[in-house]
Motif scaffolding. Structure first.
Motif: not given
Length: 234
Positions: A158-165, A170-177, A195-196
């Motif tokens: 799951v990746a969540v892009p956003f703009r700040l300052a 981009t905040a990312t969370a990944g998992a292996v099932p 976090l990129k």
């Protein structure tokens, strides 16, 4: 590996309705302080070139990674065929590594039990505020599960892009099932929390260089990384 699918998606999803009637090309290269992929350390400083072409949502992208410091680092050449319509995307990637089942590292050896290729399918959807992607290996040099059989190694992100300052984040969370030697997991495991931040540095009125920094943590392996890089693109 991480960039080939993302670049294919960017090529396709970046079109406007008018632009989809034109052939689009991408020529670029990332220079990174270390090669971190889905929470795994694949080597030190590297150059990672990209060459892509897209038309009406269909894209074909070549991506590679070559170590700049350590000759023993992973050498990689990937090809991705992807299609995007609206927020939906689907694709197939052929990963090739210099190390694998073929000790001679031959690119054109595709034997089921003697190849350095890994074939992966992905499907995903970009909802706007966040995007969701699922990846599964279906052929080639895949990892093994607890029974020693093909694991069909998978990864969900799951990746969540956003703009700040004035910076793009981009905040990312990944998992292996499930268990697989490909990711070093014994079952479900979170392997990538990242976090990129990316900002374009203006060089001239017509040329700028995107510079990025990324903090990556792998709770499964108990490792953390700090990556710096920049992109050159005409």
């Amino acid at each position: 590996m991480k960039k080939i699918v993302l670049m294919a998606m960017m090529i396709a999803t970046g079109y406007s309705a008018t632009a989809q009637d034109e052939i689009e090309t991408t020529v670029a290269a990332d220079f990174v302080s270390s090669y971190i992929w889905r929470g795994q350390d694949l080597g030190s400083a590297a150059v990672q070139p990209t060459l892509g072409v897209g038309y009406k949502g269909l894209s074909l992208t070549a991506w590679g990674s070559y170590g700049l410091v350590n000759t023993a680092d992973t050498k990689e050449f990937d090809l991705t065929l992807a299609y995007t319509t609206g927020g939906f995307n689907i694709g197939i990637t052929d990963y090739w590594f210099n190390a694998g089942l073929d000790s001679e590292g031959r690119y054109f050896k595709y034997d089921a039990h003697g190849t350095n290729h890994v074939f992966e399918a992905n499907i995903g959807y970009d909802f706007g505020p966040l995007s969701l992607q699922w990846f599964t290996n279906f052929a080639g040099n895949d990892g093994a599960n607890k029974d020693g059989k093909r694991a069909y190694s998978s990864y969900v992100e799951v990746a969540v892009p956003f703009r700040l300052a004035t910076v793009d984040w981009t905040a990312t969370a990944g998992a292996v099932p499930w268990a697989t030697t490909s990711y070093g997991t014994n079952g479900f495991a979170v392997t990538n929390l990242a976090l990129k931040a990316t900002k374009e540095i203006k060089v001239t009125d017509t040329f700028s260089i995107p510079v990025f920094g990324q903090v990556v943590g792998n709770p499964c392996s108990q490792n953390a990384y700090l990556v710096f890089g920049f992109t050159l693109q005409p």
